[in-house]
Design a protein around this motif. Structure first.
Motif, short mmCIF file in Angstrom:
data_model
loop_
_atom_site.label_atom_id
_atom_site.label_comp_id
_atom_site.label_asym_id
_atom_site.label_seq_id
_atom_site.Cartn_x
_atom_site.Cartn_y
_atom_site.Cartn_z
N PRO A 89 0.81 -1.22 0.00
CA PRO A 89 0.00 0.00 0.00
C PRO A 89 0.84 1.27 0.00
CG PRO A 89 -0.03 -1.01 2.17
CD PRO A 89 0.66 -1.98 1.26
N GLU A 90 2.16 1.14 0.23
CA GLU A 90 3.04 2.29 0.25
C GLU A 90 3.82 2.45 -1.06
OE1 GLU A 90 3.31 4.53 3.12
OE2 GLU A 90 1.40 3.48 3.24
N CYS A 91 3.54 1.61 -2.06
CA CYS A 91 4.18 1.81 -3.36
C CYS A 91 3.23 2.64 -4.23
CB CYS A 91 4.53 0.48 -4.03
SG CYS A 91 3.15 -0.45 -4.73
N ALA A 92 3.73 3.14 -5.35
CA ALA A 92 2.92 4.03 -6.18
C ALA A 92 1.64 3.35 -6.65
CB ALA A 92 3.74 4.51 -7.38
N VAL A 93 1.75 2.10 -7.11
CA VAL A 93 0.57 1.39 -7.60
C VAL A 93 -0.44 1.19 -6.48
CG1 VAL A 93 -0.25 -0.84 -8.47
CG2 VAL A 93 1.71 0.28 -9.54
N GLY A 94 0.04 0.83 -5.29
CA GLY A 94 -0.88 0.67 -4.16
C GLY A 94 -1.58 1.96 -3.80
N ILE A 95 -0.87 3.06 -3.86
CA ILE A 95 -1.46 4.37 -3.55
C ILE A 95 -2.47 4.76 -4.62
CG2 ILE A 95 -0.93 6.83 -3.31
CD1 ILE A 95 1.80 5.89 -2.08
N LEU A 96 -2.15 4.50 -5.87
CA LEU A 96 -3.08 4.81 -6.95
C LEU A 96 -4.34 3.95 -6.86
CD1 LEU A 96 -0.60 5.21 -9.95
CD2 LEU A 96 -1.89 7.03 -8.80
N GLN A 97 -4.18 2.69 -6.49
CA GLN A 97 -5.35 1.83 -6.34
C GLN A 97 -6.25 2.33 -5.22
OE1 GLN A 97 -3.86 -2.22 -5.92
NE2 GLN A 97 -4.24 -2.61 -8.09
N ALA A 98 -5.65 2.73 -4.12
CA ALA A 98 -6.45 3.25 -3.00
C ALA A 98 -7.19 4.52 -3.42
CB ALA A 98 -5.54 3.53 -1.81
N ALA A 99 -6.53 5.35 -4.22
CA ALA A 99 -7.16 6.61 -4.67
C ALA A 99 -8.34 6.34 -5.58
CB ALA A 99 -6.13 7.48 -5.39
N ALA A 100 -8.31 5.20 -6.27
CA ALA A 100 -9.36 4.87 -7.24
C ALA A 100 -10.57 4.18 -6.61
CB ALA A 100 -8.79 3.98 -8.35
N LYS A 101 -10.48 3.84 -5.35
CA LYS A 101 -11.54 3.04 -4.72
C LYS A 101 -12.89 3.74 -4.68
CE LYS A 101 -8.99 -0.25 -1.87
NZ LYS A 101 -8.71 -0.71 -0.48
N ASP A 102 -12.89 5.06 -4.59
CA ASP A 102 -14.19 5.74 -4.48
C ASP A 102 -14.84 5.98 -5.84
OD1 ASP A 102 -12.72 7.79 -5.59
OD2 ASP A 102 -12.95 9.18 -3.90
N GLY A 103 -14.18 5.58 -6.91
CA GLY A 103 -14.77 5.67 -8.24
C GLY A 103 -14.66 7.02 -8.91
N THR A 104 -14.01 7.99 -8.25
CA THR A 104 -13.90 9.33 -8.82
C THR A 104 -12.54 9.58 -9.47
OG1 THR A 104 -13.08 10.30 -6.75
CG2 THR A 104 -15.48 10.20 -7.08
N TRP A 105 -11.64 8.63 -9.36
CA TRP A 105 -10.27 8.81 -9.83
C TRP A 105 -9.81 7.49 -10.44
CZ3 TRP A 105 -6.73 12.91 -9.68
CH2 TRP A 105 -5.39 12.59 -9.91
N PRO A 106 -9.74 7.37 -11.75
CA PRO A 106 -9.38 6.09 -12.36
C PRO A 106 -7.91 5.74 -12.15
CG PRO A 106 -9.52 7.78 -14.04
CD PRO A 106 -10.00 8.41 -12.76
N MET A 107 -7.63 4.45 -12.25
CA MET A 107 -6.26 3.95 -12.11
C MET A 107 -5.54 4.17 -13.44
SD MET A 107 -4.00 2.16 -10.33
CE MET A 107 -2.53 1.21 -10.69
N LYS A 108 -5.06 5.40 -13.65
CA LYS A 108 -4.39 5.72 -14.91
C LYS A 108 -3.06 6.41 -14.64
CE LYS A 108 -7.95 5.86 -18.43
NZ LYS A 108 -8.47 6.61 -19.60
N ALA A 109 -2.02 5.90 -15.29
CA ALA A 109 -0.69 6.49 -15.21
C ALA A 109 0.12 5.90 -16.34
CB ALA A 109 -0.04 6.21 -13.86
N SER A 110 1.27 6.49 -16.63
CA SER A 110 2.15 5.99 -17.68
C SER A 110 3.50 5.64 -17.06
CB SER A 110 2.33 7.05 -18.78
OG SER A 110 1.10 7.31 -19.43
N PHE A 111 3.91 4.38 -17.25
CA PHE A 111 5.15 3.86 -16.68
C PHE A 111 6.17 3.61 -17.78
CE2 PHE A 111 1.90 2.95 -13.60
CZ PHE A 111 2.51 3.07 -12.37
N PHE A 112 7.39 4.12 -17.59
CA PHE A 112 8.43 3.98 -18.60
C PHE A 112 9.55 3.11 -18.03
CE2 PHE A 112 5.87 7.59 -19.56
CZ PHE A 112 5.57 7.34 -20.88
N VAL A 113 9.60 1.89 -18.54
CA VAL A 113 10.35 0.83 -17.88
C VAL A 113 11.71 0.58 -18.53
CG1 VAL A 113 8.22 -0.28 -17.15
CG2 VAL A 113 9.27 -0.97 -19.32
N LEU A 114 12.61 0.02 -17.72
CA LEU A 114 13.94 -0.37 -18.17
C LEU A 114 14.07 -1.88 -18.17
CD1 LEU A 114 15.94 2.31 -16.14
CD2 LEU A 114 15.46 2.32 -18.60
#
Length: 281
Positions: free
Chosen positions: A115-140
């Motif tokens: 829950p303390e990683c970026a994905v966990g925080i984004l998922q928690a933010a999306a739980k109320d349905g007002t903020w979708p789980m959207k971001a762009s990840f640039f991987v190595l």
């Protein structure tokens, strides 16, 4: 900034310049494209943050600030294509993550997402349905330390990549080895761009296609056309958007000043986000 102003209960539709004008949106407004690197969990959350780091606490506060100011997340691809399908009255914001470090996406021993990683925080933010789980990840894909290869945890790399896309996120190229284009030959650049795109698409599977490139160090080659398309040993690539390392708010995709191969960003550190939000009011 770019907003829509029709009734909030209408389902979002893809935004076009014509539709934006019809509903009274500011289709030429500036857009926040936010840049994150390491998401950390320091013992003292109030301690000064090292360069390229954002504490988990501060990242949570960033999301809360964006929500309270009426922002709504989209991906880089959606920005570059002008497909800004957000609820009326909201402003688009793009969350980007460079270097695929472990704090961006970490799975705990019990199989749950930290829950303390970026994905966990984004998922928690999306739980109320007002903020979708959207971001762009640039991987190595091949770097030292190896923890920055696809978020660490080698056995979970493919699962993580597929999950991100399944949840609505974008996965883009940051080259194979974090290549500095200004110190490389054309052949090496083509190789890294081709193999990076190929590897990401293989890991995600299905019909997923990499659309966006994040330019390491913001070091563009002299000939930018080499980033748009090319080939290496029969493997071709085509990137239709590319990210700068800095520059401030991005131009709207409907502006004549918008260059999809040089999308400006704001590195989120200290009070940079608060200042950027205030400046766009």
């Amino acid at each position: 900034n770019l907003t829509a102003t029709t009734a909030a209960d209408k389902a979002p539709e893809p935004m076009t310049a014509e539709r934006a004008r019809a509903i009274g949106a500011n289709e030429l407004g500036m857009v926040l494209v936010l840049e994150y690197h390491k998401i950390t969990k320091p013992e003292d959350q109030n301690a000064p943050e090292p360069d390229y780091c954002r504490s988990a606490l501060h990242f949570k506060q960033d999301i809360e600030l964006l929500k309270s100011e009426g922002y709504y997340p989209i991906t880089v691809k959606e920005l570059a294509t002008g497909n800004i399908a957000i609820p009326a009255g909201k402003s688009p914001v793009v969350l980007t993550f460079d270097d695929s470090s472990p704090g961006q996406y970490r799975v705990l021993e019990d199989g749950s997402i930290d829950p303390e990683c970026a994905v966990g925080i984004l998922q928690a933010a999306a739980k109320d349905g007002t903020w979708p789980m959207k971001a762009s990840f640039f991987v190595l894909l091949d770097v030292t330390p190896p923890d920055n290869i696809l978020f660490g945890q080698p056995d979970l790399q493919q699962e993580k990549m597929r999950n991100l896309v399944k949840w609505g996120c974008e996965v883009g190229s940051h080259t194979y080895t974090h290549l500095n284009f200004q110190k490389s030959t054309s052949d090496v650049i083509r190789k890294e761009l081709a193999l990076s795109k190929q590897k990401i698409e293989q890991l995600v599977g299905g019909d997923y296609q990499v659309y966006t490139l994040c330019v390491p160090y913001g070091a563009y080659p002299e000939d930018v056309s080499i980033l748009r398309s090319g080939e290496h040993e029969g493997v071709s690539y085509a990137y239709k958007a590319a990210l700068e390392v800095a520059g401030g708010p991005s131009y709207s995709p409907f502006s004549t000043q918008f260059d999809p191969m040089r999308i400006l960003r704001i590195e989120v550190q200290h009070d940079a986000l608060k200042r950027a939000v205030d400046n766009l009011k």
